[in-house]
Design a protein around this motif. Structure first.
Motif, mmCIF file in Angstrom:
data_model
loop_
_atom_site.group_PDB
_atom_site.id
_atom_site.type_symbol
_atom_site.label_atom_id
_atom_site.label_comp_id
_atom_site.label_asym_id
_atom_site.label_seq_id
_atom_site.Cartn_x
_atom_site.Cartn_y
_atom_site.Cartn_z
ATOM 1 N N GLY A 1 0.686 -1.328 0.066
ATOM 2 C CA GLY A 1 0.024 0.235 0.050
ATOM 3 C C GLY A 1 1.402 1.313 0.053
ATOM 4 O O GLY A 1 2.029 1.111 -0.222
ATOM 5 N N PRO A 2 -0.360 2.270 0.438
ATOM 6 C CA PRO A 2 1.161 3.621 0.187
ATOM 7 C C PRO A 2 1.782 3.753 1.514
ATOM 8 O O PRO A 2 2.043 2.900 2.124
ATOM 9 C CB PRO A 2 -0.263 4.528 0.216
ATOM 10 N N GLU A 3 2.982 4.735 1.514
ATOM 11 C CA GLU A 3 3.919 4.761 2.270
ATOM 12 C C GLU A 3 2.753 5.250 3.895
ATOM 13 O O GLU A 3 2.351 6.449 3.475
ATOM 14 C CB GLU A 3 4.708 6.208 1.487
ATOM 15 N N PRO A 4 3.377 4.147 4.843
ATOM 16 C CA PRO A 4 3.084 4.843 5.995
ATOM 17 C C PRO A 4 3.107 6.474 6.528
ATOM 18 O O PRO A 4 4.011 6.744 6.190
ATOM 19 C CB PRO A 4 3.329 3.839 6.620
ATOM 20 N N VAL A 5 2.084 6.835 7.562
ATOM 21 C CA VAL A 5 2.166 8.647 7.241
ATOM 22 C C VAL A 5 2.311 7.716 9.000
ATOM 23 O O VAL A 5 1.000 7.589 9.940
ATOM 24 C CB VAL A 5 0.979 9.239 6.828
ATOM 25 N N PRO A 6 2.994 8.912 9.226
ATOM 26 C CA PRO A 6 2.997 8.015 11.263
ATOM 27 C C PRO A 6 2.165 9.008 12.318
ATOM 28 O O PRO A 6 1.823 9.782 11.690
ATOM 29 C CB PRO A 6 4.672 8.896 11.426
ATOM 30 N N CYS A 7 1.888 7.943 12.928
ATOM 31 C CA CYS A 7 0.658 8.728 13.898
ATOM 32 C C CYS A 7 1.233 9.679 14.065
ATOM 33 O O CYS A 7 3.001 10.300 14.684
ATOM 34 C CB CYS A 7 0.687 7.767 15.126
ATOM 35 N N THR A 8 0.377 10.965 14.925
ATOM 36 C CA THR A 8 0.905 11.864 15.710
ATOM 37 C C THR A 8 0.496 11.414 17.328
ATOM 38 O O THR A 8 0.197 10.597 17.419
ATOM 39 C CB THR A 8 -0.626 12.647 15.089
ATOM 40 N N LEU A 9 0.727 12.912 17.799
ATOM 41 C CA LEU A 9 0.386 12.314 18.986
ATOM 42 C C LEU A 9 -0.715 12.699 19.594
ATOM 43 O O LEU A 9 -0.863 11.918 21.416
ATOM 44 C CB LEU A 9 2.043 13.346 20.011
#
Length: 304
Positions: free
Chosen positions: A290-298
């Motif tokens: 899938g698409p490049e993962p987007v890091p989670c936010t705090l």
């Protein structure tokens, strides 16, 4: 397979014999000033099963199921017990791995279910070692939903009651952490599973495995309290917050909840976790492609 040349399955870990139990628990609570008496209490849960947590064998089973679906090598590391993640990453470096996807054995947002895995990745990464990229949450992935729905169907068949109350369970967390997306993601996933089952009856989301000082409020109701209050001719417990039948499932649900249901005369069946269900196994390859993962936010996965 995306831009990855390996997969690292990163998990919690568990003891594999009586002599491992206390050292394992000391790893789990290191730096948290947990009283020794509390560790000894939890240790008894493990000793009830011969000092062996099911989680490691279930991770081995998942790895063997995943391997044929990928064209890259699969590695395994744990946070709290062998094989430790740092040792696995050193092996990956020796093997020439450059960029690895990291699949955490936890499907939802939250500190211990997601943010702590980012911390693990930072801790075990090597300056000249492979880049480690955590794959996103997957509690709403169609493969996870399909697998969980099938497990519930199996439990309904065992119980022999299509009208049984469906009670989803997940690990409780302190209310101070509940502002994360953890509870909302679980409710969304439970709703998707219920829809996949074609059920119109109400369902519940309850909590299990709380720990810590009693004066600190955690998510409620507890599953055992809920069983004492539920008005139904039968109940199916569905541990949606767990991907395998590890210690907290087999003790809290298969031992304590079974005992309470027996005392109440309440017919009850426990649905399996997604485990190595083929639909769930395919989730790993889907996320890697899938698409490049987007890091989670705090805000999604807060630090504590």
């Amino acid at each position: 397979m995306g831009n990855y040349d390996a997969l690292l399955i990163l998990s919690f870990g568990g003891p594999e014999g009586p002599e491992d139990v206390m050292p394992f628990l000391e790893n789990v609570v290191r730096g948290r000033n947990v009283p020794r008496a509390r560790l000894e209490e939890v240790a008894e849960h493990y000793h009830h099963f011969g000092g062996v947590s099911p989680i490691n064998q279930q991770n081995r089973d998942l790895i063997e199921a995943v391997r044929p679906t990928l064209d890259v090598p699969v590695y395994w590391g744990n946070r709290n017990w062998a094989p430790f993640g740092e040792d696995t990453v050193r092996q990956m470096k020796e093997d020439g791995v450059r960029r690895a996807a990291v699949f955490a054995t936890s499907a939802f947002a939250g500190y211990s279910s997601c943010r702590q895995y980012y911390e693990d990745i930072a801790r075990i990464s090597l300056p000249d070692g492979p880049e480690l990229v955590k794959l996103p949450h997957y509690g709403d992935h169609p493969g996870f939903v399909t697998a969980m729905a099938d497990r519930v169907r199996e439990a309904l068949a065992v119980l022999g009651r299509d009208d049984a109350r469906l009670v989803f369970t997940a690990h409780s967390i302190p209310l101070a952490h509940a502002a994360s997306a953890y509870e909302s993601e679980l409710r969304h996933s439970a709703a998707l599973v219920n829809a996949a089952l074609g059920r119109t009856e109400d369902w519940d989301l309850v909590w299990q495995s709380r720990s810590g000082p009693p004066q600190v409020p955690w998510l409620e109701p507890d599953v055992l309290d809920h069983l004492r209050e539920v008005k139904a001719g039968g109940v199916v417990l569905a541990p949606i917050g767990f991907v395998s039948d590890h210690m907290e499932v087999v003790y809290d649900l298969d031992t304590e909840a079974v005992q309470v249901a027996g005392e109440l005369g309440l017919p009850m069946a426990r649905a399996g976790t997604v485990g190595t269900h083929p639909a769930f196994v395919r989730v790993v390859a889907d996320l890697m492609a899938g698409p490049e993962p987007v890091p989670c936010t705090l805000e999604t996965c807060p630090q504590v």
